[in-house]
Design an enzyme around this catalytic site. Structure first.
Site, PDB file in Angstrom:
ATOM      1  CE  LYS A 127      -7.308 -59.142  21.565  1.00 15.45           C
ATOM      2  NZ  LYS A 127      -7.291 -57.677  21.760  1.00 15.45           N
ATOM      3  CE  LYS A 158      -0.049 -91.085  21.027  1.00 21.78           C
ATOM      4  NZ  LYS A 158       0.613 -91.723  22.200  1.00 21.78           N
ATOM      5  CG  ASP A 217     -11.961 -92.555  19.585  1.00 14.62           C
ATOM      6  OD1 ASP A 217     -12.055 -93.694  19.092  1.00 14.62           O
ATOM      7  OD2 ASP A 217     -12.952 -91.815  19.774  1.00 14.62           O
ATOM      8  N   GLY A 218      -7.504 -92.099  20.849  1.00 12.51           N
ATOM      9  CA  GLY A 218      -6.192 -91.459  20.799  1.00 12.51           C
ATOM     10  C   GLY A 218      -5.141 -92.351  20.171  1.00 12.51           C
ATOM     11  CG  ASN A 233     -10.205 -86.481  15.351  1.00  9.94           C
ATOM     12  OD1 ASN A 233     -10.961 -87.075  14.588  1.00  9.94           O
ATOM     13  ND2 ASN A 233     -10.153 -86.735  16.637  1.00  9.94           N
ATOM     14  CG  ASP A 234      -8.705 -81.622  15.902  1.00  7.39           C
ATOM     15  OD1 ASP A 234      -7.520 -81.855  16.200  1.00  7.39           O
ATOM     16  OD2 ASP A 234      -9.642 -81.907  16.664  1.00  7.39           O
ATOM     17  CG  ASP A 248      -8.624 -68.923  25.346  1.00 12.09           C
ATOM     18  OD1 ASP A 248      -8.261 -67.738  25.469  1.00 12.09           O
ATOM     19  OD2 ASP A 248      -9.151 -69.569  26.263  1.00 12.09           O
TER      20      ASP A 248
END
Length: 303
Positions: free
Chosen positions: A178, A72, A67-68, A148-149, A180
């Protein structure tokens, strides 16, 4: 589908994917179909020189990796409007890939020729990074697209990465998160980082955006699903310490300074994904990927 030219993109750091690309090239050659093989870490001008001539435009792109690798390629090839067939080589079961058996038994050619597939049109997100000012003075510094995001996290790595982010939806201030960080996801990306951060699984055919805080400090900060026709504005809160960094689909983009803001909305062009009718369907992929067991009491009855 009549194939005359196929672009083969294989995962750069995978010897398995490289060998698979050579195999794919030979299968296409036996059918008198031209192809061009490149690694996934290609430069933009390398692609442009192949696509500048319409006669050299590939009918499809075949992506060999996980998927990565597909993400790309999908982002890099977004402007060329070619359907992409992603085959899972050397990775785990993917949400965006087809099984590798279709490649190695050579059935993918017959499936494409007989058009035994559908094309999924997956919406993207567009993010414009702007400098604060009036609407007439709005200056776009950079523009990015993601399948994706997009997500925002602190730049600082030496201490706990707490930050404060203000969000507006359709010109209405909604919240200050507030924690991460914050994820803005497509339905396609709902099974990626957003799901890992506790967000909902949204079927990719649903036109939606998911706004999901990463480890929020308030229990009232919950994921929210909104129409993808919405315009979302992200601003770092001035009283928050440190800068935040914008990421897309797992890759760093740029640092968002105090006087910047991000405008996120539906992208202009969708990603065309070739999905074989004989392939594993979406729900079976969820079952396998997430290791859903069903009712364990039926499998292991009490003695």
């Amino acid at each position: 589908m009549k194939l005359s030219l196929v672009l083969i993109v294989y995962r750069s750091d995978s010897s398995i994917a490289k060998e698979a690309s050579k195999f794919c090239e030979e299968v296409l050659k036996a059918k008198n179909i031209k192809s061009k093989r490149i690694e996934s870490d290609f430069y933009k001008d390398e692609i442009e020189k192949y696509f500048c001539n319409k006669e050299l435009k590939p009918n499809i792109g075949i992506v060999l990796g996980g998927d990565g690798t597909f993400l790309k390629c999908a982002n890099a090839l977004a402007d060329y409007d070619i359907p992409l067939l992603s085959i899972n080589i050397g990775g785990n079961l993917g949400f965006l890939t087809q099984e590798k058996d279709f490649l190695f038994d050579k059935s993918f050619i017959e499936i494409l020729e007989k058009e035994e597939y559908t094309i999924d049109f997956r919406n993207r997100l567009n993010c414009n990074v702007c400098i604060n000012g009036t609407i007439s003075e709005k200056k776009i510094i950079k523009s990015f697209d993601a399948l994706n995001d997009f997500y925002f996290k602190s730049v600082e790595e030496d201490i706990s990465p707490t930050n404060q982010i203000q969000i507006e939806i359709d010109n209405e201030k909604v919240n200050e998160y507030k924690g991460d960080g914050l994820i803005i996801s497509t339905s396609t990306g709902s099974t990626a980082y957003s799901m890992a951060a506790g967000g909902p699984i949204v079927h990719p055919s649903i036109d939606a955006m998911i706004i999901n805080p990463i480890c929020p400090m308030s229990l009232a900060s919950r994921p929210i699903v909104i129409p993808n026709t919405s315009k979302v504005i992200i601003k770092p809160v001035k009283k928050s310490k440190g800068e935040i960094k914008l990421w897309r689909d797992g890759s760093k983009c740029m640092t968002i300074k105090e006087n910047y803001y991000c405008e996120i909305k539906k992208g202009q062009s969708p990603c065309k994904i070739i999905k074989f009718k004989k392939s594993t369907n979406y729900y079976n992929t969820l079952i396998k990927k997430l290791d859903w067991k069903g009712d364990l009491s039926q499998k292991y009855p009490k003695h």
